[in-house]
Write an enzyme that holds these catalytic residues in place. Structure first.
Site, PDB file in Angstrom:
ATOM      1  N   LEU A   1       0.841  -1.200   0.000  1.00  0.00           N
ATOM      2  CA  LEU A   1       0.000   0.000   0.000  1.00  0.00           C
ATOM      3  C   LEU A   1       0.878   1.252   0.000  1.00  0.00           C
ATOM      4  CD1 LEU A   1      -2.438  -1.156   2.814  1.00  0.00           C
ATOM      5  CD2 LEU A   1      -2.850  -1.199   0.339  1.00  0.00           C
ATOM      6  N   ASP A  27       3.579  -5.794   2.358  1.00  0.00           N
ATOM      7  CA  ASP A  27       3.949  -4.793   3.366  1.00  0.00           C
ATOM      8  C   ASP A  27       4.459  -5.438   4.659  1.00  0.00           C
ATOM      9  OD1 ASP A  27       3.528  -2.138   2.389  1.00  0.00           O
ATOM     10  OD2 ASP A  27       1.360  -2.471   2.454  1.00  0.00           O
ATOM     11  N   GLU A  79       6.185  -3.522  12.612  1.00  0.00           N
ATOM     12  CA  GLU A  79       5.706  -2.774  13.779  1.00  0.00           C
ATOM     13  C   GLU A  79       4.188  -2.782  13.902  1.00  0.00           C
ATOM     14  OE1 GLU A  79       6.959   1.371  15.632  1.00  0.00           O
ATOM     15  OE2 GLU A  79       5.836   1.646  13.787  1.00  0.00           O
ATOM     16  N   ARG A 135      -3.455  -5.956   4.617  1.00  0.00           N
ATOM     17  CA  ARG A 135      -2.415  -6.322   5.594  1.00  0.00           C
ATOM     18  C   ARG A 135      -2.960  -7.214   6.709  1.00  0.00           C
ATOM     19  NH1 ARG A 135       1.565  -1.890   7.442  1.00  0.00           N
ATOM     20  NH2 ARG A 135       2.569  -3.857   7.996  1.00  0.00           N
ATOM     21  N   ARG A 148      -6.500   3.231  10.244  1.00  0.00           N
ATOM     22  CA  ARG A 148      -6.097   1.854  10.570  1.00  0.00           C
ATOM     23  C   ARG A 148      -6.520   1.414  11.980  1.00  0.00           C
ATOM     24  NH1 ARG A 148      -1.801   0.508   7.028  1.00  0.00           N
ATOM     25  NH2 ARG A 148      -2.282   1.532   5.069  1.00  0.00           N
ATOM     26  N   HIS A 195      -0.070   7.084  10.165  1.00  0.00           N
ATOM     27  CA  HIS A 195      -0.111   6.597  11.545  1.00  0.00           C
ATOM     28  C   HIS A 195       0.249   7.728  12.520  1.00  0.00           C
ATOM     29  CE1 HIS A 195       0.856   2.399   9.824  1.00  0.00           C
ATOM     30  NE2 HIS A 195      -0.342   2.299  10.365  1.00  0.00           N
ATOM     31  N   CYS A 242       8.787   1.647  11.567  1.00  0.00           N
ATOM     32  CA  CYS A 242       7.931   0.572  11.018  1.00  0.00           C
ATOM     33  C   CYS A 242       8.657  -0.762  10.834  1.00  0.00           C
ATOM     34  CB  CYS A 242       7.392   0.972   9.646  1.00  0.00           C
ATOM     35  SG  CYS A 242       6.797   2.633   9.493  1.00  0.00           S
TER      36      CYS A 242
END
Ligand code: GLY
Length: 253
Positions: A18, A61, A66, A86, A131, A161, A248
């Site tokens: 993504l 991904d 993380e 994901r 998310r 995020h 990440c």
């Protein structure tokens, strides 16, 4: 002090992950692997023993490990990632973390991405984003509270995020984008506020006495320098093309 990290090698299909970052130059696998390898060597040099996992062919991904767990000294909370593409990565992380910690799970309809969760001592900020939803944040908060922690939910607003915009850089100091400079939930902390042009550097990672930051953000570097930590600059061009950053690519504990 962190002693361990879990990371996962990027797969050859990583460019199918993504992304909202459109670049003239498509992401390069060889360069990504080189940058990832340097990242791993760096966190090892900061004292971490790294468990390195293989790529997951169905999840391009998945090297952004993380997002699949939130690990504290007491528990590993396996998340329920909020992006459909994901969701499922966490099933491969759960048995790995079970070797290190008791595990608990975020359950649907709750969703949480680890990239939305920032730990500062025993306090956790949980970003509400595309998310991470309120139900997921509440489940995570309850689990964290049961181990003696506190938490607060914070709207993420712009950015993928919470940790795309806010990170803890030690000494009671947060590195924040301008959007979070005056945020009431962060008022207890000193703040280094990023210039707009350097906003990507918000994704700086404190590992023990070392600050890992992306290369190319001189103003941020200068401001971080006053904290007195060793600053290590790392190339992140290819992960950035996939909306990723330094935090990440590992789970530290
Ligand atoms: N490519 C990272 C993510 O969207 O989760």
């Amino acid at each position: 002090m962190f002693t361990h990290a879990i990371a996962r090698r990027p797969g050859k299909n990583f460019a199918q992950g993504l992304t909202t970052s459109f670049n003239a130059k498509p992401p390069q696998y060889d360069l990504l692997c080189k940058q990832h390898e340097t990242y791993l060597e760096t966190i090892k040099s900061c004292g971490l023993e790294v468990t390195l996992l293989d790529p997951l062919p169905d999840y391009p991904d998945a090297y952004f490990v993380e997002d699949t767990a939130v690990v504290t000294p007491d528990v590993a909370v396996i998340t329920n990632p909020g992006a459909k593409a994901r969701n499922g990565e966490e099933d491969f992380m759960a048995p790995v973390l079970a070797g290190f910690r008791k595990t608990e799970h975020i359950l649907a309809p709750g969703t949480v991405d680890g990239g939305d969760v920032l730990q500062v001592g025993n306090h956790f900020f949980i970003g509400l984003s595309e998310r991470t939803n309120k139900e997921g944040a509440a489940q995570l908060g309850r689990i964290l509270e049961s181990y003696g922690n506190t938490w607060a939910a914070v709207e993420v607003g712009a950015g993928l995020h919470f940790k795309s915009s806010v990170n803890y850089v030690g000494k009671n100091t947060l590195l924040v984008t301008a959007d979070f400079a005056e945020h009431a939930a962060l008022s207890k902390y000193n703040k280094i506020v990023l210039e707009k042009a350097e906003a990507y550097a918000a994704n700086t990672l404190l590992v023990n006495e070392h600050l890992l930051m992306p290369v190319g953000y001189p103003d941020t570097r200068k401001q971080l320098k006053v904290l007195g930590f060793d600053i290590i600059e790392l190339e992140t061009s290819e992960v950035r093309k996939m909306d990723g950053g330094l935090t990440c690519m590992s789970i530290r504990f």
